[in-house]
Write a protein that holds these residues in place. Structure first.
Motif, PDB file in Angstrom:
ATOM      1  N   PRO A  58       0.796  -1.230   0.000  1.00  0.00           N
ATOM      2  CA  PRO A  58       0.000   0.000   0.000  1.00  0.00           C
ATOM      3  C   PRO A  58       0.828   1.280   0.000  1.00  0.00           C
ATOM      4  CG  PRO A  58      -0.963  -1.598   1.485  1.00  0.00           C
ATOM      5  CD  PRO A  58       0.367  -2.147   1.072  1.00  0.00           C
ATOM      6  N   LEU A  59       2.016   1.244   0.594  1.00  0.00           N
ATOM      7  CA  LEU A  59       2.861   2.436   0.566  1.00  0.00           C
ATOM      8  C   LEU A  59       3.234   2.788  -0.866  1.00  0.00           C
ATOM      9  CD1 LEU A  59       4.613   4.586   1.992  1.00  0.00           C
ATOM     10  CD2 LEU A  59       6.464   2.920   1.914  1.00  0.00           C
ATOM     11  N   TRP A  60       3.722   1.796  -1.620  1.00  0.00           N
ATOM     12  CA  TRP A  60       4.127   2.045  -3.005  1.00  0.00           C
ATOM     13  C   TRP A  60       2.918   2.421  -3.863  1.00  0.00           C
ATOM     14  CZ3 TRP A  60       8.852   2.371  -1.794  1.00  0.00           C
ATOM     15  CH2 TRP A  60       9.435   1.462  -0.915  1.00  0.00           C
ATOM     16  N   VAL A  90      10.535  -6.652  -3.340  1.00  0.00           N
ATOM     17  CA  VAL A  90      10.355  -6.467  -4.782  1.00  0.00           C
ATOM     18  C   VAL A  90       8.975  -6.961  -5.203  1.00  0.00           C
ATOM     19  CG1 VAL A  90      11.197  -7.120  -7.071  1.00  0.00           C
ATOM     20  CG2 VAL A  90      12.829  -6.573  -5.254  1.00  0.00           C
ATOM     21  N   ALA A  91       8.534  -8.069  -4.619  1.00  0.00           N
ATOM     22  CA  ALA A  91       7.191  -8.586  -4.916  1.00  0.00           C
ATOM     23  C   ALA A  91       6.127  -7.566  -4.545  1.00  0.00           C
ATOM     24  CB  ALA A  91       6.960  -9.901  -4.168  1.00  0.00           C
ATOM     25  N   ALA A  92       6.319  -6.872  -3.428  1.00  0.00           N
ATOM     26  CA  ALA A  92       5.358  -5.849  -3.009  1.00  0.00           C
ATOM     27  C   ALA A  92       5.277  -4.714  -4.018  1.00  0.00           C
ATOM     28  CB  ALA A  92       5.753  -5.305  -1.639  1.00  0.00           C
ATOM     29  N   ILE A  93       6.409  -4.277  -4.520  1.00  0.00           N
ATOM     30  CA  ILE A  93       6.434  -3.176  -5.490  1.00  0.00           C
ATOM     31  C   ILE A  93       5.788  -3.617  -6.804  1.00  0.00           C
ATOM     32  CG2 ILE A  93       7.942  -1.650  -6.809  1.00  0.00           C
ATOM     33  CD1 ILE A  93       9.922  -1.809  -4.431  1.00  0.00           C
ATOM     34  N   ALA A  94       6.056  -4.857  -7.231  1.00  0.00           N
ATOM     35  CA  ALA A  94       5.430  -5.367  -8.455  1.00  0.00           C
ATOM     36  C   ALA A  94       3.919  -5.474  -8.295  1.00  0.00           C
ATOM     37  CB  ALA A  94       6.030  -6.726  -8.812  1.00  0.00           C
ATOM     38  N   TRP A  95       3.456  -5.878  -7.107  1.00  0.00           N
ATOM     39  CA  TRP A  95       2.020  -5.966  -6.838  1.00  0.00           C
ATOM     40  C   TRP A  95       1.378  -4.574  -6.936  1.00  0.00           C
ATOM     41  CZ3 TRP A  95      -0.227  -7.820  -1.469  1.00  0.00           C
ATOM     42  CH2 TRP A  95      -1.622  -7.951  -1.575  1.00  0.00           C
ATOM     43  N   ALA A  96       2.062  -3.565  -6.407  1.00  0.00           N
ATOM     44  CA  ALA A  96       1.561  -2.198  -6.530  1.00  0.00           C
ATOM     45  C   ALA A  96       1.466  -1.778  -7.994  1.00  0.00           C
ATOM     46  CB  ALA A  96       2.464  -1.241  -5.765  1.00  0.00           C
ATOM     47  N   GLY A  97       2.425  -2.210  -8.807  1.00  0.00           N
ATOM     48  CA  GLY A  97       2.384  -1.908 -10.229  1.00  0.00           C
ATOM     49  C   GLY A  97       1.143  -2.474 -10.901  1.00  0.00           C
ATOM     50  N   ILE A  98       0.734  -3.682 -10.512  1.00  0.00           N
ATOM     51  CA  ILE A  98      -0.484  -4.276 -11.057  1.00  0.00           C
ATOM     52  C   ILE A  98      -1.694  -3.410 -10.714  1.00  0.00           C
ATOM     53  CG2 ILE A  98      -2.059  -6.249 -10.879  1.00  0.00           C
ATOM     54  CD1 ILE A  98       0.421  -8.009 -10.420  1.00  0.00           C
TER      55      ILE A  98
END
Length: 296
Positions: free
Chosen positions: A108-110, A163-171
């Motif tokens: 959620p931050l990203w 990195v997985a968290a940032i990619a999830w934010a990208g989705i």
């Protein structure tokens, strides 16, 4: 359901249930990784989920459509999906469910930071920003704890979860800020699964043998991932994302570390020290601030 500007009772119940499901999902991944190579496991899951999703769409007579302007964001969404699950599955092979759950749900931050710039109507208020920072402080605390009861797990695994968290934010950003916002959630998920299958299959060759002496429980876990998580769970999340503000939807994912720590401790016997509990307290406090309605 029409779009809404805040989380209502139905949304709160649905998102809390989804957070619990995602926490249990990490336990399942950690168990299945003992029998299947993580990235190969992710490829099988995407392929199986795609077959189930296409069958569902055919049953419901939902057309496969490619509206103008959706191909490039669709490819980008699929690539983000592949990166997310390469990193998450590898993270759960290297670190604990407890640690990966807390770090993954820094998403959620990203999302809020990117959404502040590219998603109309989702600017960060002072109260929401303070909540995001407070919750992220809990994630950082979990990341830096390396002694005592929190010593288990590797730094590489923790960074993979980040990195997985940032990619999830990208989705989530692509789902809200690109032309994909105008297509059905089923088509968004088709893009993610269809693009990720070949990417994951090719990447799997870089991670060693595909099988690690699997037993029935590992195949059962794969089936659970395909039917419950990918086919039903992700579709429900994209549907909720189309109704409620993305930052508020993402904020409920901060509940998953709470469930994840509890399940990691109760089902996998992972150690939970005072530092992890403090990190959880910060995360929960941030969640409350993020979702508390601002005074008019």
């Amino acid at each position: 359901m029409p779009a809404k500007d805040r989380i209502d009772a139905f949304g709160a119940v649905a998102l809390t249930g989804f957070a619990a499901l995602l926490a249990f999902n990490q336990v399942v991944i950690a168990v299945v990784n003992e029998g299947l190579q993580p990235v190969f496991f992710a490829a099988l899951r995407s392929a199986g989920g795609l077959i189930c999703l296409l069958a569902w769409m055919r049953f419901r007579a939902i057309p496969l459509s490619l509206p103008q302007g959706t191909v490039l964001p669709g490819l980008a969404m699929g690539a983000c999906f592949a990166v997310e699950f390469i990193c998450l599955f590898v993270a759960l092979d290297l670190t604990t469910v407890t640690r990966s759950a807390i770090i993954l749900y820094s998403m959620p931050l990203w999302l809020a930071l990117i959404g502040h710039v590219v998603i109309p109507g989702e600017r960060i208020t002072g109260q929401k920003g303070a909540g995001l920072l407070l919750a992220f402080a809990g994630v950082v605390l979990a990341l830096v704890l390396r002694g005592g009861a929190e010593a288990a797990g590797s730094l590489l695994g923790d960074l993979c979860a980040l990195v997985a968290a940032i990619a999830w934010a990208g989705i989530a950003v692509l789902a809200k800020a690109s032309r994909l916002r105008d297509v059905r959630p089923e088509m968004q998920l088709v893009w993610q699964l269809a693009v990720s299958v070949p990417l994951l299959a090719v990447a799997a060759f870089a991670f060693g043998p595909f099988l690690r002496d699997p037993t029935w429980i590992h195949w059962a876990g794969l089936g659970f991932q395909i039917v419950v998580i990918v086919s039903a769970g992700f579709l429900a999340w994209l549907w909720l994302l189309s109704i409620y503000p993305s930052a508020s939807v993402a904020a409920f994912s901060f509940l998953s570390p709470v469930f994840g720590v509890g399940l990691g401790w109760s089902l996998l016997g992972e150690n939970v020290g005072g530092g992890i509990l403090l990190a959880l307290a910060l995360v929960v406090a941030g969640l409350i601030m993020i979702n508390k309605p601002a005074r008019s």
